[in-house]
Motif scaffolding. Structure first.
Motif, PDB file in Angstrom:
ATOM      1  N   MET A  90     -60.664 135.583  82.998  1.00 10.04           N
ATOM      2  CA  MET A  90     -59.506 136.406  82.670  1.00 10.04           C
ATOM      3  C   MET A  90     -58.854 135.849  81.416  1.00 10.04           C
ATOM      4  SD  MET A  90     -57.722 137.194  86.361  1.00 10.04           S
ATOM      5  CE  MET A  90     -58.616 138.092  87.642  1.00 10.04           C
ATOM      6  N   PRO A  91     -58.773 136.614  80.333  1.00  9.15           N
ATOM      7  CA  PRO A  91     -58.239 136.096  79.073  1.00  9.15           C
ATOM      8  C   PRO A  91     -56.811 135.575  79.153  1.00  9.15           C
ATOM      9  CG  PRO A  91     -59.353 138.204  78.737  1.00  9.15           C
ATOM     10  CD  PRO A  91     -59.251 138.003  80.209  1.00  9.15           C
ATOM     11  N   ALA A  92     -56.036 136.069  80.111  1.00  6.53           N
ATOM     12  CA  ALA A  92     -54.626 135.679  80.195  1.00  6.53           C
ATOM     13  C   ALA A  92     -54.367 134.557  81.185  1.00  6.53           C
ATOM     14  CB  ALA A  92     -53.767 136.890  80.559  1.00  6.53           C
ATOM     15  N   VAL A  93     -55.411 133.986  81.793  1.00  4.66           N
ATOM     16  CA  VAL A  93     -55.224 132.979  82.833  1.00  4.66           C
ATOM     17  C   VAL A  93     -56.163 131.807  82.596  1.00  4.66           C
ATOM     18  CG1 VAL A  93     -55.350 132.504  85.308  1.00  4.66           C
ATOM     19  CG2 VAL A  93     -54.534 134.723  84.515  1.00  4.66           C
ATOM     20  N   ALA A  94     -55.599 130.589  82.482  1.00  2.00           N
ATOM     21  CA  ALA A  94     -56.410 129.389  82.267  1.00  2.00           C
ATOM     22  C   ALA A  94     -56.598 128.570  83.537  1.00  2.00           C
ATOM     23  CB  ALA A  94     -55.781 128.512  81.188  1.00  2.00           C
ATOM     24  N   ALA A  95     -56.124 129.057  84.669  1.00  2.00           N
ATOM     25  CA  ALA A  95     -56.225 128.312  85.925  1.00  2.00           C
ATOM     26  C   ALA A  95     -57.585 128.541  86.563  1.00  2.00           C
ATOM     27  CB  ALA A  95     -55.105 128.716  86.878  1.00  2.00           C
ATOM     28  N   THR A  96     -58.624 128.009  85.939  1.00  2.87           N
ATOM     29  CA  THR A  96     -59.974 128.181  86.464  1.00  2.87           C
ATOM     30  C   THR A  96     -60.368 127.071  87.422  1.00  2.87           C
ATOM     31  OG1 THR A  96     -60.877 127.010  84.554  1.00  2.87           O
ATOM     32  CG2 THR A  96     -60.757 129.408  84.405  1.00  2.87           C
ATOM     33  N   ASN A  97     -59.679 125.940  87.370  1.00  2.00           N
ATOM     34  CA  ASN A  97     -60.098 124.778  88.145  1.00  2.00           C
ATOM     35  C   ASN A  97     -58.879 124.055  88.721  1.00  2.00           C
ATOM     36  OD1 ASN A  97     -61.264 122.241  88.963  1.00  2.00           O
ATOM     37  ND2 ASN A  97     -62.998 122.717  87.639  1.00  2.00           N
ATOM     38  N   PRO A  98     -58.375 124.491  89.881  1.00  2.00           N
ATOM     39  CA  PRO A  98     -57.155 123.896  90.432  1.00  2.00           C
ATOM     40  C   PRO A  98     -57.186 122.384  90.610  1.00  2.00           C
ATOM     41  CG  PRO A  98     -57.628 125.955  91.537  1.00  2.00           C
ATOM     42  CD  PRO A  98     -58.815 125.668  90.658  1.00  2.00           C
ATOM     43  N   PRO A  99     -58.276 121.768  91.104  1.00  3.06           N
ATOM     44  CA  PRO A  99     -58.207 120.306  91.279  1.00  3.06           C
ATOM     45  C   PRO A  99     -58.071 119.545  89.974  1.00  3.06           C
ATOM     46  CG  PRO A  99     -60.396 121.131  91.839  1.00  3.06           C
ATOM     47  CD  PRO A  99     -59.507 122.316  91.707  1.00  3.06           C
ATOM     48  N   VAL A 100     -58.732 120.019  88.905  1.00  4.55           N
ATOM     49  CA  VAL A 100     -58.588 119.355  87.603  1.00  4.55           C
ATOM     50  C   VAL A 100     -57.146 119.477  87.116  1.00  4.55           C
ATOM     51  CG1 VAL A 100     -59.253 119.425  85.177  1.00  4.55           C
ATOM     52  CG2 VAL A 100     -61.000 119.627  86.950  1.00  4.55           C
ATOM     53  N   LEU A 101     -56.586 120.673  87.207  1.00  2.00           N
ATOM     54  CA  LEU A 101     -55.218 120.889  86.743  1.00  2.00           C
ATOM     55  C   LEU A 101     -54.206 120.161  87.637  1.00  2.00           C
ATOM     56  CD1 LEU A 101     -55.630 124.644  85.870  1.00  2.00           C
ATOM     57  CD2 LEU A 101     -55.007 122.855  84.241  1.00  2.00           C
ATOM     58  N   ALA A 102     -54.468 120.116  88.945  1.00  2.00           N
ATOM     59  CA  ALA A 102     -53.568 119.404  89.841  1.00  2.00           C
ATOM     60  C   ALA A 102     -53.544 117.914  89.514  1.00  2.00           C
ATOM     61  CB  ALA A 102     -53.974 119.610  91.296  1.00  2.00           C
ATOM     62  N   ALA A 103     -54.695 117.372  89.110  1.00  2.00           N
ATOM     63  CA  ALA A 103     -54.723 115.961  88.702  1.00  2.00           C
ATOM     64  C   ALA A 103     -53.874 115.742  87.459  1.00  2.00           C
ATOM     65  CB  ALA A 103     -56.164 115.530  88.450  1.00  2.00           C
ATOM     66  N   MET A 104     -53.942 116.678  86.513  1.00  2.32           N
ATOM     67  CA  MET A 104     -53.116 116.570  85.310  1.00  2.32           C
ATOM     68  C   MET A 104     -51.638 116.649  85.669  1.00  2.32           C
ATOM     69  SD  MET A 104     -55.112 119.053  82.627  1.00  2.32           S
ATOM     70  CE  MET A 104     -56.860 118.896  82.294  1.00  2.32           C
ATOM     71  N   VAL A 105     -51.286 117.599  86.526  1.00  2.00           N
ATOM     72  CA  VAL A 105     -49.881 117.758  86.919  1.00  2.00           C
ATOM     73  C   VAL A 105     -49.404 116.534  87.692  1.00  2.00           C
ATOM     74  CG1 VAL A 105     -48.293 119.101  88.359  1.00  2.00           C
ATOM     75  CG2 VAL A 105     -49.941 120.273  86.890  1.00  2.00           C
ATOM     76  N   GLY A 106     -50.239 116.015  88.586  1.00  2.00           N
ATOM     77  CA  GLY A 106     -49.851 114.827  89.334  1.00  2.00           C
ATOM     78  C   GLY A 106     -49.583 113.634  88.435  1.00  2.00           C
ATOM     79  N   SER A 107     -50.407 113.494  87.398  1.00  2.00           N
ATOM     80  CA  SER A 107     -50.225 112.375  86.464  1.00  2.00           C
ATOM     81  C   SER A 107     -48.993 112.557  85.588  1.00  2.00           C
ATOM     82  CB  SER A 107     -51.468 112.240  85.578  1.00  2.00           C
ATOM     83  OG  SER A 107     -52.591 111.879  86.351  1.00  2.00           O
ATOM     84  N   ALA A 108     -48.594 113.816  85.342  1.00  2.00           N
ATOM     85  CA  ALA A 108     -47.458 114.097  84.466  1.00  2.00           C
ATOM     86  C   ALA A 108     -46.122 114.104  85.201  1.00  2.00           C
ATOM     87  CB  ALA A 108     -47.662 115.441  83.769  1.00  2.00           C
ATOM     88  N   THR A 109     -46.167 113.985  86.546  1.00  2.00           N
ATOM     89  CA  THR A 109     -44.949 114.075  87.351  1.00  2.00           C
ATOM     90  C   THR A 109     -44.828 112.837  88.239  1.00  2.00           C
ATOM     91  OG1 THR A 109     -46.165 115.354  89.025  1.00  2.00           O
ATOM     92  CG2 THR A 109     -44.931 116.594  87.359  1.00  2.00           C
ATOM     93  N   GLU A 110     -43.700 112.744  88.957  1.00  2.00           N
ATOM     94  CA  GLU A 110     -43.429 111.550  89.752  1.00  2.00           C
ATOM     95  C   GLU A 110     -43.337 111.794  91.252  1.00  2.00           C
ATOM     96  OE1 GLU A 110     -39.954 109.705  88.194  1.00  2.00           O
ATOM     97  OE2 GLU A 110     -40.854 109.258  86.232  1.00  2.00           O
TER      98      GLU A 110
END
Length: 352
Positions: free
Chosen positions: A53-73
């Motif tokens: 989907m051209p308007a959505v980059a959430a193709t891989n939730p675990p990869v993105l969740a790891a990024m979010v977890g590292s960026a938050t507390e």
């Protein structure tokens, strides 16, 4: 008369891609949004799974969740959800067991049954390399059970001619993620109730059938050791701004994207607000757009707070997960989504 009790607030993110952004820009904007949610005290931050989907980059939730977890507390991170038929259960179990090991006590695994994409892409995900069986949707309950077992300390026993082979998602789990079932029909409501699992109905997507699905889930719930009582919350699309007029303007790009999706039009990256305003909506689609807006929470902080409290009271939940769907105006920094951040900030202030 006093207002209904304020529910806890959480965030659902599809990692939207605007016409002026690349994928890296969209991810940077999501991490900025996650930091805002973390700072403001939101309970959890879930990433959806969508493909091609051209308007959505959430193709891989675990990869993105790891990024979010590292960026938050402190905020909980997870999927809303992983579309389990697209993946081998062991892969999902391993991914989220590792997330839990990295962020203990902060991880949610939301599991869905829908493909999250078109039929061709779905085939490529499930069978393109011969990995996931073609009847994965039909075997969804078994695969949910397998994920649960593989993430436990005991693991899941695979019976072979040579004897039982135990599969474990991680060598030494000290804790496991909280597993939620997600759905937009009564199928997952029944399955979650039978397994004693938390459940979320996709109210933000359809807006219909929510009360019926939640009533079915609660009435058929079978208590489990981890969840003696049914657990659920509500998901809502939201755009909040200082004035209702501004909120409606910021909602326009996402409304256009949803109309395109539901009417079979070519999909594209999300328009900027000015471009959406300049492009007339087909008269045949105006009623659909208006109906969407009625189901969304769009308005001032006071209006949004009142509406969210009322929705929480109506459906008997103590948490609302908002999907901030505000667009961006021309000239916005590509690595930020200020209007989405504003939605979270104004809601937090209204609920303080």
């Amino acid at each position: 008369m006093s207002q209904p009790v304020a529910p806890a607030l959480s965030v659902l993110d599809l990692v939207p891609v605007r016409a002026d952004q690349g994928t890296g820009d969209a991810i940077a904007a999501t991490l900025s949004l996650a930091r805002v949610a973390d700072r403001l005290g939101y309970r959890r931050y879930w990433i959806a799974e969508h493909h091609n989907m051209p308007a959505v980059a959430a193709t891989n939730p675990p990869v993105l969740a790891a990024m979010v977890g590292s960026a938050t507390e402190r905020i909980r991170v997870g999927s809303g959800g992983v579309m389990l038929p697209n993946h081998a259960p062991l892969v999902v179990a391993e991914q989220f067991a590792l997330l839990e090991a990295a962020f203990p006590g902060r991880v949610d695994l939301g599991i869905g049954r829908a493909p999250g994409t078109d039929p061709v892409t779905s085939w490529a995900l499930r069978a393109g390399a011969g990995g996931v069986e073609a009847d994965a949707v039909d075997r969804f309950p078994d695969h949910v059970d397998n994920v649960l077992a593989m993430m436990s300390a005991e693991g899941a026993a695979l019976r072979l001619a040579s004897g039982d082979h135990v599969l474990r998602a991680t060598p030494k789990a000290s804790s496991v993620p909280t597993i939620w079932l997600l759905g937009s029909s009564d199928y997952s409501a029944r399955l979650a109730a039978s397994r004693g699992l938390p459940y979320v109905f996709a109210h933000h997507f359809s807006g219909r059938g929510t009360a019926e699905a939640l009533a079915l889930y609660r009435s058929q719930y079978q208590p489990s050791a981890e969840n003696p009582l049914p657990r659920t919350f509500l998901t809502v699309n939201a755009v909040v701004a200082p004035t209702r007029e501004e909120a409606l303007r910021l909602a326009l790009p996402n409304v256009r994207s949803m109309v395109a999706l539901r009417t079979g039009q070519p999909l594209r990256a999300a328009q900027l607000v000015e471009d959406a305003e300049a492009e007339a909506l087909a008269p045949a689609h105006e009623a659909m757009a208006e109906e969407m807006l009625r189901r969304w929470v769009v308005g001032t902080p006071e209006e949004a707070s009142t509406q969210l409290r009322s929705l929480a009271a109506e459906f008997g939940v103590d948490e609302v997960m908002v999907s901030p769907v505000a667009g961006a105006v021309r000239g916005t920094a590509v690595d930020r989504s200020p209007a989405r951040e504003q939605t979270l900030e104004l809601l937090a202030e209204a609920f303080a």
